[in-house]
Design a protein around this motif. Structure first.
Motif, PDB file in Angstrom:
ATOM      1  N   GLY A  19       0.786  -1.233   0.000  1.00  0.00           N
ATOM      2  CA  GLY A  19       0.000   0.000   0.000  1.00  0.00           C
ATOM      3  C   GLY A  19       0.812   1.273   0.000  1.00  0.00           C
ATOM      4  O   GLY A  19       0.311   2.323  -0.401  1.00  0.00           O
ATOM      5  N   ASN A  20       2.083   1.203   0.422  1.00  0.00           N
ATOM      6  CA  ASN A  20       2.902   2.417   0.465  1.00  0.00           C
ATOM      7  C   ASN A  20       3.843   2.545  -0.729  1.00  0.00           C
ATOM      8  O   ASN A  20       4.678   3.446  -0.752  1.00  0.00           O
ATOM      9  CB  ASN A  20       3.716   2.468   1.764  1.00  0.00           C
ATOM     10  N   LYS A  21       3.709   1.664  -1.723  1.00  0.00           N
ATOM     11  CA  LYS A  21       4.582   1.738  -2.892  1.00  0.00           C
ATOM     12  C   LYS A  21       3.994   2.693  -3.939  1.00  0.00           C
ATOM     13  O   LYS A  21       2.839   3.109  -3.853  1.00  0.00           O
ATOM     14  CB  LYS A  21       4.789   0.352  -3.495  1.00  0.00           C
ATOM     15  N   ILE A  22       4.809   3.033  -4.959  1.00  0.00           N
ATOM     16  CA  ILE A  22       4.364   3.954  -6.005  1.00  0.00           C
ATOM     17  C   ILE A  22       3.118   3.431  -6.689  1.00  0.00           C
ATOM     18  O   ILE A  22       2.148   4.168  -6.914  1.00  0.00           O
ATOM     19  CB  ILE A  22       5.492   4.189  -7.030  1.00  0.00           C
ATOM     20  N   LEU A  23       3.120   2.157  -7.038  1.00  0.00           N
ATOM     21  CA  LEU A  23       1.949   1.489  -7.605  1.00  0.00           C
ATOM     22  C   LEU A  23       1.516   0.432  -6.612  1.00  0.00           C
ATOM     23  O   LEU A  23       2.334  -0.377  -6.167  1.00  0.00           O
ATOM     24  CB  LEU A  23       2.309   0.853  -8.955  1.00  0.00           C
ATOM     25  N   THR A  24       0.246   0.434  -6.240  1.00  0.00           N
ATOM     26  CA  THR A  24      -0.197  -0.527  -5.247  1.00  0.00           C
ATOM     27  C   THR A  24      -1.300  -1.434  -5.785  1.00  0.00           C
ATOM     28  O   THR A  24      -2.123  -1.023  -6.602  1.00  0.00           O
ATOM     29  CB  THR A  24      -0.689   0.170  -3.961  1.00  0.00           C
ATOM     30  N   THR A  25      -1.284  -2.674  -5.322  1.00  0.00           N
ATOM     31  CA  THR A  25      -2.392  -3.589  -5.541  1.00  0.00           C
ATOM     32  C   THR A  25      -2.972  -3.993  -4.187  1.00  0.00           C
ATOM     33  O   THR A  25      -3.638  -5.018  -4.063  1.00  0.00           O
ATOM     34  CB  THR A  25      -1.940  -4.843  -6.311  1.00  0.00           C
ATOM     35  N   GLY A  26      -2.716  -3.198  -3.165  1.00  0.00           N
ATOM     36  CA  GLY A  26      -3.085  -3.538  -1.799  1.00  0.00           C
ATOM     37  C   GLY A  26      -2.007  -4.400  -1.195  1.00  0.00           C
ATOM     38  O   GLY A  26      -1.257  -3.990  -0.317  1.00  0.00           O
ATOM     39  N   GLY A  27      -1.938  -5.624  -1.629  1.00  0.00           N
ATOM     40  CA  GLY A  27      -0.813  -6.510  -1.374  1.00  0.00           C
ATOM     41  C   GLY A  27      -0.483  -7.153  -2.708  1.00  0.00           C
ATOM     42  O   GLY A  27      -1.363  -7.387  -3.520  1.00  0.00           O
ATOM     43  N   GLY A  28       0.762  -7.445  -2.941  1.00  0.00           N
ATOM     44  CA  GLY A  28       1.101  -8.058  -4.224  1.00  0.00           C
ATOM     45  C   GLY A  28       2.538  -7.796  -4.585  1.00  0.00           C
ATOM     46  O   GLY A  28       3.223  -6.973  -3.979  1.00  0.00           O
ATOM     47  N   GLY A  29       3.005  -8.523  -5.591  1.00  0.00           N
ATOM     48  CA  GLY A  29       4.363  -8.348  -6.074  1.00  0.00           C
ATOM     49  C   GLY A  29       4.496  -8.922  -7.469  1.00  0.00           C
ATOM     50  O   GLY A  29       3.569  -9.543  -7.995  1.00  0.00           O
ATOM     51  N   MET A  30       5.655  -8.735  -8.076  1.00  0.00           N
ATOM     52  CA  MET A  30       5.900  -9.220  -9.432  1.00  0.00           C
ATOM     53  C   MET A  30       7.336  -9.726  -9.544  1.00  0.00           C
ATOM     54  O   MET A  30       8.275  -9.021  -9.170  1.00  0.00           O
ATOM     55  CB  MET A  30       5.669  -8.105 -10.445  1.00  0.00           C
ATOM     56  N   LEU A  31       7.466 -10.945 -10.043  1.00  0.00           N
ATOM     57  CA  LEU A  31       8.767 -11.519 -10.352  1.00  0.00           C
ATOM     58  C   LEU A  31       8.990 -11.367 -11.847  1.00  0.00           C
ATOM     59  O   LEU A  31       8.117 -11.735 -12.644  1.00  0.00           O
ATOM     60  CB  LEU A  31       8.788 -12.995  -9.947  1.00  0.00           C
ATOM     61  N   VAL A  32      10.142 -10.819 -12.237  1.00  0.00           N
ATOM     62  CA  VAL A  32      10.453 -10.662 -13.660  1.00  0.00           C
ATOM     63  C   VAL A  32      11.758 -11.374 -13.984  1.00  0.00           C
ATOM     64  O   VAL A  32      12.650 -11.498 -13.137  1.00  0.00           O
ATOM     65  CB  VAL A  32      10.549  -9.180 -14.081  1.00  0.00           C
ATOM     66  N   THR A  33      11.863 -11.836 -15.224  1.00  0.00           N
ATOM     67  CA  THR A  33      13.072 -12.516 -15.677  1.00  0.00           C
ATOM     68  C   THR A  33      13.073 -12.579 -17.197  1.00  0.00           C
ATOM     69  O   THR A  33      12.013 -12.503 -17.831  1.00  0.00           O
ATOM     70  CB  THR A  33      13.161 -13.947 -15.099  1.00  0.00           C
ATOM     71  N   ASP A  34      14.248 -12.753 -17.781  1.00  0.00           N
ATOM     72  CA  ASP A  34      14.366 -12.992 -19.212  1.00  0.00           C
ATOM     73  C   ASP A  34      14.438 -14.478 -19.534  1.00  0.00           C
ATOM     74  O   ASP A  34      14.442 -14.865 -20.701  1.00  0.00           O
ATOM     75  CB  ASP A  34      15.616 -12.294 -19.768  1.00  0.00           C
ATOM     76  N   PRO A  89      -4.229 -12.591  -6.596  1.00  0.00           N
ATOM     77  CA  PRO A  89      -5.644 -12.630  -6.942  1.00  0.00           C
ATOM     78  C   PRO A  89      -5.999 -11.605  -8.023  1.00  0.00           C
ATOM     79  O   PRO A  89      -5.400 -10.529  -8.098  1.00  0.00           O
ATOM     80  CB  PRO A  89      -6.341 -12.293  -5.619  1.00  0.00           C
ATOM     81  N   ASN A  90      -6.980 -11.959  -8.840  1.00  0.00           N
ATOM     82  CA  ASN A  90      -7.433 -11.085  -9.915  1.00  0.00           C
ATOM     83  C   ASN A  90      -7.926  -9.749  -9.376  1.00  0.00           C
ATOM     84  O   ASN A  90      -7.774  -8.698 -10.016  1.00  0.00           O
ATOM     85  CB  ASN A  90      -8.542 -11.788 -10.702  1.00  0.00           C
ATOM     86  N   LEU A  91      -8.532  -9.765  -8.185  1.00  0.00           N
ATOM     87  CA  LEU A  91      -9.044  -8.532  -7.581  1.00  0.00           C
ATOM     88  C   LEU A  91      -7.916  -7.541  -7.319  1.00  0.00           C
ATOM     89  O   LEU A  91      -8.042  -6.341  -7.594  1.00  0.00           O
ATOM     90  CB  LEU A  91      -9.772  -8.873  -6.281  1.00  0.00           C
ATOM     91  N   ASN A  92      -6.795  -8.036  -6.800  1.00  0.00           N
ATOM     92  CA  ASN A  92      -5.635  -7.168  -6.573  1.00  0.00           C
ATOM     93  C   ASN A  92      -5.038  -6.683  -7.887  1.00  0.00           C
ATOM     94  O   ASN A  92      -4.634  -5.518  -8.014  1.00  0.00           O
ATOM     95  CB  ASN A  92      -4.571  -7.914  -5.775  1.00  0.00           C
ATOM     96  N   ALA A  93      -4.976  -7.585  -8.867  1.00  0.00           N
ATOM     97  CA  ALA A  93      -4.417  -7.216 -10.159  1.00  0.00           C
ATOM     98  C   ALA A  93      -5.255  -6.137 -10.846  1.00  0.00           C
ATOM     99  O   ALA A  93      -4.712  -5.269 -11.539  1.00  0.00           O
ATOM    100  CB  ALA A  93      -4.316  -8.450 -11.052  1.00  0.00           C
ATOM    101  N   ALA A  94      -6.569  -6.179 -10.655  1.00  0.00           N
ATOM    102  CA  ALA A  94      -7.437  -5.147 -11.239  1.00  0.00           C
ATOM    103  C   ALA A  94      -7.051  -3.773 -10.704  1.00  0.00           C
ATOM    104  O   ALA A  94      -7.008  -2.785 -11.452  1.00  0.00           O
ATOM    105  CB  ALA A  94      -8.902  -5.457 -10.919  1.00  0.00           C
TER     106      ALA A  94
END
Length: 394
Positions: free
Chosen positions: A224-239, A274-279
């Motif tokens: 909730g305190n990040k620049i972009l929030t989904t309430g709770g959530g995160g993203m793993l990225v890789t090539d 969850p899809n709700l957070n992603a929305a």
């Protein structure tokens, strides 16, 4: 070493800065450190998600948020997860970190970095941070590996303990990107996987490349305190397609795809966003350019204002990096001045906070291996985070 700020100077500087912050936010009420900006766009997208009935870990918004992240960061693959901590856990897991392994990281970090390592029954080994990037010091990393590690059976081994050094986790402190080109090159030479803790650095670039995309994997947070929030959530990225596929598989209980059977081929975890957070995140993504511009403007205002004050400077980062200015960091002369400033600002209704207590000073991590950490301790004693949120109008 800096001299202790005179009490009258501290009062004057604090009051002047409080007045500047209130003028910027145009408010006499309590001013938080970093509140989320949520309004009609988020409500509309959430309603669409609710109407679809797909509110758990399957739905169009999870896929859309992953694609938006790929397009924005330049990573080839993205896996949406329940929070940044578990994203780090997954990244370390698929990178091959095992029980009793050592993972190099920095002591100056939020506790989630070390916690994710311990979840795998591995041990963090704390290195110092750089005085300019505030993230893991490439010089300290190189010196440590040259002096205290060796190659054995194709693996990097810690001479003192005989344990395998499996991975390195630099953290981009407050959105300031570490010296990633050097860190990656050093680790590649020694056969160590690099996983970036990019929790705080969405919108931060180093030498024109987005944070989180230098190592094998990077992990972002949408708290909730990040620049972009989904309430709770995160993203793993890789090539790496194989790492991405494995991470997604483990995040969905390692279920083998089938129309109706429930069969699982590994010990998996229920970690899919969850899809709700992603929305919520999809709606937030449309606002991201405006958020970043407003935060850059505020950071410039802080720097200009403080250039006229004595004994106060701002954290600025590497010249080759473009931070997102997630949280602006004010550097005071010493710990006593820091504590005076924190008390005066918070009593005046301006939320400020120090950096995290360094991991090696927490009882739970006191016994972990570490190098000398002078820069870590110097920053922890002096830095205060100032209000850095955007002015939200719905």
């Amino acid at each position: 070493m800096s001299e202790i700020m005179h009490p009258q100077s501290a009062v004057h500087n604090t009051q002047a800065l409080i007045a500047m912050i209130r003028e910027h936010y145009q408010s006499e009420d309590f001013i938080p450190l970093h509140a989320p900006c949520l309004g009609q766009p988020e409500k509309q997208t959430l309603n669409t998600c609710i109407d679809s009935t797909f509110v758990s870990s399957v739905g169009q918004f999870v896929t859309e948020l992953e694609q938006r992240f790929i397009d924005y960061t330049g990573a080839r693959h993205a896996v949406a997860v329940v929070n940044g901590t578990m994203g780090l856990f997954l990244a370390l897991k698929v990178a091959g970190v095992e029980s009793d392994d050592l993972v190099l990281t920095q002591s100056l970090s939020f506790v989630a970095t070390a916690n994710a390592i311990k979840m795998l029954q591995a041990d963090p080994l704390f290195l110092d941070v750089d005085s300019m990037s505030y993230g893991l010091s490439a010089d300290t990393l190189e010196n440590f590996l040259n002096e205290q590690a060796c190659q054995k059976d194709g693996m990097c081994v810690h001479k003192q303990t005989g344990k395998v050094i499996r991975a390195c986790v630099p953290m981009h402190t407050l959105g300031f990107v570490a010296e990633m080109d050097r860190i990656v090159e050093i680790c590649q030479r020694h056969g160590i996987k690099v996983i970036e803790d990019a929790a705080e650095s969405l919108g931060s670039f180093y030498q024109g490349q987005h944070s989180g995309t230098f190592g094998e994997m990077g992990v972002f947070s949408f708290n909730g305190n990040k620049i972009l929030t989904t309430g709770g959530g995160g993203m793993l990225v890789t090539d790496d397609a194989e790492l991405a596929s494995h991470a997604k598989h483990l995040s969905t209980t390692a279920k083998i795809p089938h129309a109706w059977l429930f069969e699982h081929d590994e010990i998996g975890y229920n970690l899919r966003m969850p899809n709700l957070n992603a929305a919520l995140g999809v709606a937030q993504f449309d606002r991201l350019p405006g958020f970043l511009q407003e935060k850059a403007t505020l950071a410039a205002s802080y720097r200009h204002f403080l250039s006229q004050q004595s004994d106060l400077t701002m954290m600025q980062g590497l010249a080759s990096a473009q931070p997102n200015y997630w949280l602006n960091g004010l550097i005071l002369p010493d710990q006593a001045s820091r504590d005076v400033f924190l008390q005066q600002a918070n009593e005046a209704g301006i939320q400020t906070r120090p950096l995290w207590t360094p991991m090696h000073q927490l009882e739970i991590y006191r016994d972990c291996l570490r190098c000398e950490l002078p820069q870590t301790e110097w920053l922890a004693e002096r830095v205060v985070n100032l209000p850095s949120g955007v002015k939200c109008h719905g």
